[in-house]
Design an enzyme around this catalytic site. Structure first.
Site, PDB file in Angstrom:
ATOM      1  N   GLY A   1     -14.334  -4.313   0.963  1.00 55.48           N
ATOM      2  CA  GLY A   1     -16.040  -3.663   1.018  1.00 55.48           C
ATOM      3  C   GLY A   1     -16.275  -2.673  -0.582  1.00 55.48           C
TER       4      GLY A   1
ATOM      5  N   LYS B   1     -20.805 -18.262   1.245  1.00 55.26           N
ATOM      6  CA  LYS B   1     -22.590 -18.236   0.996  1.00 55.26           C
ATOM      7  C   LYS B   1     -23.217 -16.702   0.489  1.00 55.26           C
ATOM      8  CE  LYS B   1     -22.201 -19.067   6.079  1.00 55.26           C
ATOM      9  NZ  LYS B   1     -22.388 -18.088   7.555  1.00 55.26           N
TER      10      LYS B   1
ATOM     11  N   GLY C   1     -11.412  -9.808  -0.652  1.00 58.18           N
ATOM     12  CA  GLY C   1     -10.132  -9.822  -0.926  1.00 58.18           C
ATOM     13  C   GLY C   1      -9.742 -11.002  -0.583  1.00 58.18           C
TER      14      GLY C   1
ATOM     15  N   ARG D   1       0.746  -1.210   0.231  1.00 58.25           N
ATOM     16  CA  ARG D   1       0.057  -0.554   0.071  1.00 58.25           C
ATOM     17  C   ARG D   1       1.223   0.818  -0.008  1.00 58.25           C
ATOM     18  NH1 ARG D   1      -5.238  -2.077   3.624  1.00 58.25           N
ATOM     19  NH2 ARG D   1      -5.935  -2.690   2.175  1.00 58.25           N
TER      20      ARG D   1
HETATM   21  P1  AMP Z   1     -15.905 -15.621   0.359  1.00 60.08           P
HETATM   22  O1  AMP Z   1     -14.846 -14.684   1.959  1.00 60.08           O
HETATM   23  O2  AMP Z   1     -17.649 -15.433   0.501  1.00 60.08           O
HETATM   24  O3  AMP Z   1     -15.422 -15.129  -1.174  1.00 60.08           O
HETATM   25  O4  AMP Z   1     -15.549 -17.048   0.824  1.00 60.08           O
HETATM   26  C1  AMP Z   1     -14.019 -17.474   0.444  1.00 60.08           C
HETATM   27  C2  AMP Z   1     -14.493 -18.647   0.994  1.00 60.08           C
HETATM   28  O5  AMP Z   1     -15.224 -19.506   0.688  1.00 60.08           O
HETATM   29  C3  AMP Z   1     -12.914 -19.434   1.318  1.00 60.08           C
HETATM   30  O6  AMP Z   1     -12.386 -19.883   2.344  1.00 60.08           O
HETATM   31  C4  AMP Z   1     -13.677 -20.815   1.066  1.00 60.08           C
HETATM   32  O7  AMP Z   1     -12.855 -21.859   1.350  1.00 60.08           O
HETATM   33  C5  AMP Z   1     -14.569 -20.522   1.039  1.00 60.08           C
HETATM   34  N1  AMP Z   1     -15.690 -22.055  -0.058  1.00 60.08           N
HETATM   35  C6  AMP Z   1     -15.071 -21.888  -1.345  1.00 60.08           C
HETATM   36  N2  AMP Z   1     -16.023 -23.278  -1.590  1.00 60.08           N
HETATM   37  C7  AMP Z   1     -16.279 -23.913  -0.565  1.00 60.08           C
HETATM   38  C8  AMP Z   1     -16.827 -24.793  -0.720  1.00 60.08           C
HETATM   39  N3  AMP Z   1     -17.674 -25.237  -1.878  1.00 60.08           N
HETATM   40  N4  AMP Z   1     -17.220 -25.625   0.703  1.00 60.08           N
HETATM   41  C9  AMP Z   1     -17.115 -24.284   2.106  1.00 60.08           C
HETATM   42  N5  AMP Z   1     -16.176 -23.809   2.065  1.00 60.08           N
HETATM   43  C10 AMP Z   1     -15.531 -22.658   0.760  1.00 60.08           C
END
Ligand code: AMP
Length: 398
Positions: A379, A199, A356, A38
Site C-alpha cells: 500500500g 484492473k 505485492g 522482515r
Molecule cells: P494487480 O493486483 O492489480 O497488480 O493484479 C495482478 C493480477 O492481475 C495477477 O493475479 C494477474 O494474474 C492478473 N492479470 C494480469 N493480466 C491479466 C489478464 N490479461 N487477464 C486476467 N488477469 C490478469
C-alpha cells in the site's frame, strides 16, 4: 529530495532509549515464523543503534486485532525468532506502554534489545491518538521509523510519535526513500513506467499521477484490455472494465497534455480458458474472437517494451503484464523483466519495482536481485506512486 533526518543526525546515543518502529508483520504458522525476511531487514538499524550505545525498544504491529488483546496476534513468538537472526538476546514485554514496560526497558543491559507487544492491541494506535503517543513516547528518548511499508498510515507508531520525540529514518526507510527518489522524485530521464495488473479501477490515481511525471507509460495485463476496448478494439471475453472508457480517455488526454507517450500492447496471446497450459494463440489486435480472452502480451509487444527500455534511463514497474501465475502466460512479464534486469546490471538503467504481485512476478522471473531496488511495501509503495504524501515520511522531514 525532501531531506529527512537519519540516525547519524541523532548525536550521542550512549545510554539513550531508541523506540524503533519495525515491520514484524511476518507470516507465522503454529507460533513459528515461516519467512524471516522482515526480521533480517531490521538487523542493520538495530545494530547501528546498539553500536552507538543505545538500548533498543522495538515497536511493531501484527495482524489486525482492532484494538483488542488477541492471543494469536501476540508478538511474543517473534522475539525469539528475531534474537536468532540478530545473534543477541531479545527480551519481550506484554504491552507497549506503562510502568511495567518502562521498568523492563530500564532493566535492559547497555545496548540491550526488547520487543514490545503488538501496538494494535491499543485502539489509539490506528486512530493516531496523541494520548497513547504521549504514553509510548515517555518510554524513550528518540523515535526511529524503519517501517516504510506502514508509512502511508498516520498511526501512533508510524507517525504521531514524531510529535513527541526527535524522529529519524532507520536504515531501511532511508534506502527506500533514496531509491524512490531516484525513480520518480528526481530521476534520470527518460523515465518509463510499466503498469500492469488486473484492473484500471484500482490504479486510476496512480495512472493520473504517472502521466504527469514520466516520459513513457506502458500499460499491460488486464488493464491494457480496458484501454484497448476504449479505443474500440474487440477484446472478446477478456477481463475488461468497459464502463471505464471515459476514465481511460481522460488519462490519455492528460498524458497528451503532459507529453507522456502511452504504450499499449501491439499483439496479444489469447486462450479460451483461464488456466495453465490452456490452448492459446498469438493474435493481432482486432483479431480476438468472442469466446477468447487475452492472457498475455505477444512477441511484438515484448519487442516494443524492450525497445522502450533501451530508450529509458529509469524504469518504475508495478503489476504483471499478463496472468503470470499461469504458464505460459508469464512470458511477457518474464521476458521484459529479464531485459530490465540485464540493462540495470549493465549500469544502463535504474530499475525500481514494487507492490505485492510485482515482487512475486519478478521473483518468479528470477531477476529480482539485478533490479536497482525492489520495494516490498504494498500500500505505501502504491500511494507513493499515486503522488500522495505519506504521513510516516512527512514526520521524518528535517
Ligand atoms: P494487480 O493486483 O492489480 O497488480 O493484479 C495482478 C493480477 O492481475 C495477477 O493475479 C494477474 O494474474 C492478473 N492479470 C494480469 N493480466 C491479466 C489478464 N490479461 N487477464 C486476467 N488477469 C490478469
Amino acid at each position: 529530495m525532501t531531506s529527512f533526518k537519519r540516525i547519524s543526525d541523532a548525536g550521542n546515543l550512549t545510554g539513550k532509549v531508541a523506540l524503533v518502529r519495525v515491520d514484524f508483520n511476518v507470516p507465522m504458522e503454529n507460533g513459528l515464523v515461516t519467512d524471516d525476511t522482515r526480521l533480517r531487514a531490521a538487523v542493520d538499524t538495530v545494530q547501528s543503534l546498539r553500536t552507538a550505545g543505545a538500548k533498543v525498544a522495538l515497536l511493531a504491529h501484527f495482524g489486525r486485532p482492532k484494538g483488542e488483546r488477541v492471543a494469536e496476534m501476540s508478538l511474543a513468538p517473534v522475539a525469539g525468532a528475531f534474537a536468532k537472526v540478530l545473534g543477541a538476546n531479545v527480551s519481550f514485554v506484554a504491552d507497549c506502554k506503562g510502568e511495567h514496560v518502562r521498568k523492563a526497558i530500564a532493566d535492559l543491559a547497555p545496548a540491550g534489545v526488547i520487543l514490545l507487544e503488538n501496538t494494535r492491541f491499543h485502539k489509539g494506535e490506528e486512530k493516531g491518538d496523541p494520548e497513547l503517543a504521549k504514553e509510548i513516547a515517555a518510554l524513550g528518548d528518540l523515535f526511529v521509523n524503519d517501517a516504510f511499508s506502514a508509512a502511508h498510515r498516520r498511526h501512533v507508531t508510524t507517525a504521531v510519535l514524531a510529535d513527541f520525540l526527535p524522529a529519524y529514518a532507520g536504515i531501511n526507510m532511508e534506502e527506500e526513500l533514496v531509491a524512490l527518489d531516484k525513480a520518480l522524485g528526481n530521476p534520470e530521464r527518460p523515465v518509463l513506467a510499466i503498469v500492469g495488473g488486473a484492473k484500471v479501477s484500482s490504479k486510476i490515481d496512480l495512472l493520473k499521477n504517472l502521466v504527469t511525471k514520466v516520459d513513457m507509460l506502458a500499460i499491460g495485463g488486464g488493464m491494457a484490455n480496458t484501454f484497448l476496448a476504449a479505443q474500440g478494439v474487440n477484446v472478446g471475453k477478456s477481463l475488461c472494465e468497459h464502463d471505464l472508457a471515459d476514465t481511460v480517455r481522460e488519462i490519455e488526454a492528460a498524458a497528451k497534455a503532459a507529453g507522456c507517450e502511452i504504450l499499449l500492447p501491439r499483439d496479444v496471446v489469447v486462450a479460451k480458458e483461464f488456466k495453465a497450459n490452456a490452448d492459446n494463440r498469438v493474435c493481432a489486435l482486432g483479431d480476438v474472437a468472442a469466446d477468447e480472452m487475452i492472457l498475455d502480451a505477444g512477441a511484438l509487444s515484448i519487442a516494443h517494451l524492450a525497445e522502450a527500455l533501451g530508450r529509458a534511463k529509469t524504469v518504475i514497474w508495478n503489476g504483471p503484464l499478463g496472468a503470470f501465475e499461469l504458464t505460459p502466460f508469464d512470458t511477457a512479464t518474464v521476458k521484459v523483466a529479464e531485459e530490465a534486469a540485464r540493462l540495470a546490471k549493465a549500469g544502463k538503467l535504474v530499475a525500481v519495482a514494487g507492490g505485492g504481485d510485482t515482487v512475486a512476478a519478478l521473483n518468479h522471473a528470477g531477476v529480482a536481485g539485478d533490479f536497482t531496488f525492489i520495494s516490498t511495501a504494498g500500500g505505501a509503495f502504491l500511494e507513493w506512486m499515486e503522488g500522495k504524501e505519506l504521513p510516516g515520511v512527512e514526520a521524518l522531514k528535517a
